[in-house]
Enzyme design. Structure first.
Site, PDB file in Angstrom:
ATOM      1  N   ASN A   1       0.837  -1.193   0.000  1.00  0.00           N
ATOM      2  CA  ASN A   1       0.000   0.000   0.000  1.00  0.00           C
ATOM      3  C   ASN A   1       0.881   1.255   0.000  1.00  0.00           C
ATOM      4  OD1 ASN A   1      -2.311   1.512  -0.057  1.00  0.00           O
ATOM      5  ND2 ASN A   1      -3.135   0.788   1.880  1.00  0.00           N
TER       6      ASN A   1
ATOM      7  N   HIS B   1      -8.287   3.462   8.509  1.00  0.00           N
ATOM      8  CA  HIS B   1      -8.807   2.189   8.027  1.00  0.00           C
ATOM      9  C   HIS B   1     -10.239   1.938   8.491  1.00  0.00           C
ATOM     10  CE1 HIS B   1      -4.680   1.076   6.812  1.00  0.00           C
ATOM     11  NE2 HIS B   1      -5.287   0.195   6.034  1.00  0.00           N
TER      12      HIS B   1
END
Length: 420
Positions: free
Chosen positions: A243, A274
């Site tokens: 990521n 998140h």
């Protein structure tokens, strides 16, 4: 900062609504996914505008100077950057200046650069074709999806907390299954991020210049490097290649600007971004311990094993095994999501890596390093050294929206940033 707090707060409200009102315990592709990407874009652009228009140039880091936006975007430019069709669903994040350079058609106006960053003669190039890069990435997508739909279902992460498995399996078997099951859980991310990258490349975005052999590079906004993930020899190396654009966002908006405990603040921000599942917080708090412990071990013992190539190979193998187990151990709550199964897993392992990390931090001194310094650079293992050299020996183009910066300054600036 107001923009940052508002955007992150609104995202948190969206996450709470999705998790606790609609579908707790299940992942669904809903509005909160695109909101996560837009939050990254809004906050990063806010800091880039602040750096370019309201801070002194000498107060900025090299990367902040390169990304600083020195004029206020128009409403059309702002909405185009945040809501363009290429990245509205799954990203990946890109800097505002890279996006505007592409939109204005300046991303292909390159100068040939040597490895040391010095400018060479200009040369004409036709617009590079992304067809080969897109085809390769679609092939990776297909293989990842096939793996996920076949192998992943036979190796569920939940089996790590199965009562019979915990009671009968030996420790080596349990740790081996832990590694294999978490490795099998990664292809769905490989599929999504590689497909998003391919979509941008198909539109012409993501071109990063030519390497020394004149081969096009379409990895400007790539979100992962699969080979380096699977062969990581340190916790940091894994995070640097997983990521990628989110890691850069965390670095730019939090780590480089934190006044104290930048590592802890960055992990907490990552957890908030998140979502609101407790498993995310358990994972990222565990990640703080693992990162600090890995850094302490690396700073204190690694130099004993790099003088001999044979010893270095053995060191890389051992650190690869340790890194893969540590990563798997850390991210189990991220997959299980809830508190009870996460603590069931950790208690079945007697919190062994948590305790080991704390002991390491008590035994080994943790050297202070300046944020963004070369001490934070990751030394690649021998099997990926060639890839790193190819990544550095490339020709780059980095234009700005301010005409006062000439092409030579931009190439040198971008080269230094990529090398860092």
């Amino acid at each position: 900062r107001y923009c940052f707090v508002f955007a992150l707060g609104y995202l948190t409200v969206c996450q709470i609504t999705r998790v606790y009102i609609f579908d707790y315990g299940q992942y669904s592709a809903d509005f909160s996914g695109p909101m996560m990407i837009i939050t990254q874009k809004i906050t990063s652009l806010a800091f880039e505008i602040h750096d370019g228009m309201f801070r002194k140039n000498e107060d900025l880091t090299p990367s902040q100077r390169c990304l600083a936006v020195r004029r206020m975007p128009s409403l059309l430019e702002y909405l185009s950057y945040n809501c363009n069709f290429m990245g509205i669903l799954a990203g990946p994040l890109c800097s505002y200046k890279d996006y505007i350079t592409f939109i204005e058609g300046r991303s292909y106006q390159l100068q040939q650069s040597e490895a040391n960053g010095k400018e060479d003669a200009k040369y004409e190039q036709t617009d590079p074709s992304p067809n080969i890069a897109v085809a390769q990435k679609l092939l990776v997508c297909g293989l990842s999806l096939l793996f996920h739909m076949t192998i992943t279902k036979t190796l569920p992460v939940e089996y790590n907390i199965d009562d019979h498995f915990r009671a009968t399996a030996s420790w080596p078997v349990r740790f081996f299954y832990l590694y294999v099951s978490l490795m099998a859980a990664r292809p769905k991310y490989y599929f999504a991020w590689t497909l998003a990258d391919a979509i941008n490349n198909a539109a012409g975005f993501g071109f990063r210049g030519y390497d020394k052999n004149g081969v096009t590079r379409w990895d400007l906004i790539s979100n992962l490097r699969i080979q380096r993930i699977e062969f990581s020899t340190s916790f940091k190396m894994f995070l640097d290649n997983w990521n990628i654009q989110t890691a850069l966002w965390l670095k730019r908006v939090c780590y480089e600007r934190a006044t104290f405990s930048p590592t802890i603040q960055t992990f907490i921000l990552s957890a908030i971004w998140h979502g609101v599942y407790p498993g995310y917080y358990l994972t990222f708090l565990t990640g703080v311990l693992m990162t600090l412990a890995a850094r302490a071990i690396r700073n204190n013992i690694r130099h004993y094993f790099v003088e001999s190539s044979a010893v270095k190979v053995c060191y890389d193998i051992v650190t690869w095994m340790a890194t893969q187990v540590a990563i798997s151990y850390t991210v189990v709550p991220f997959v299980l999501l809830s508190v009870k199964p996460s603590f069931t897993f950790y208690s079945s392992c007697y919190f062994c890596l948590h305790i080991a990390s704390i002991l390491v931090l008590l035994i080994f001194p943790l050297k202070r390093t300046q944020k963004g310094s070369k001490k934070h650079e990751n030394v690649q293992p021998m099997w990926s050294k060639k890839l790193e050299e190819e990544n550095i020996l490339q020709k780059n183009s980095y234009s700005t929206t301010n005409n006062s910066f000439n092409q030579k300054q931009e190439i040198t600036c971008r080269y230094q940033t990529l090398k860092q």
